[in-house]
Motif scaffolding. Structure first.
Motif: not given
Length: 121
Positions: A9-12, A16-17, A92-93, A116-119
């Motif tokens: 997901x999307x995180x600032x 954490x994810x 880390x995206x 997908x991981x988006x930071x």
């Protein structure tokens, strides 16, 4: 054998994810397919790289870039591997891929479809 990932997901930045990867479809005689499990990632314009791996016995290894921030774990009864990602950074995206294998994560094995991981900064 199939690997199904979830948790991206999307995180600032600083957040954490937790990623999960559930393995299924192995016949009772092929549990060695899950002897080693781990996570790779591929960022935009970058090669795919190993993030973390774990053996059935619990031995772990991490890329230097994630040591102290990411933790890999597994539930052998469920053939599931987890990646807890803390203190996330924009770098880390990436698309994160789960992989399982009988001996080494660098040998042929089974891949998940990726998550997908988006930071964001």
């Amino acid at each position: 054998v199939q690997l199904v990932e979830s948790g991206g997901g999307l995180v600032q930045a600083g957040g954490s994810l937790r990623l999960s990867c559930a393995a299924s479809g192995a016949a009772s005689g092929s549990i060695f397919s899950f002897n080693v499990m781990g996570w790779f990632r591929q960022g935009p314009g970058k090669a795919r790289e190993l993030v973390a791996g774990i053996t059935r016995g619990g031995t772990t290894n991490y890329a230097d870039s994630v040591k102290g921030r990411f933790t890999i774990s597994r539930d052998n009864a469920k053939n599931t591997v987890y990646l807890q990602m803390n203190s996330l950074k924009p770098e880390d995206t990436a698309v994160y891929y789960c992989k399982s294998g009988s001996s080494s994560l660098y040998a042929p094995g089974t891949w998940g479809q990726g998550t997908q991981v988006t930071v964001s900064s």
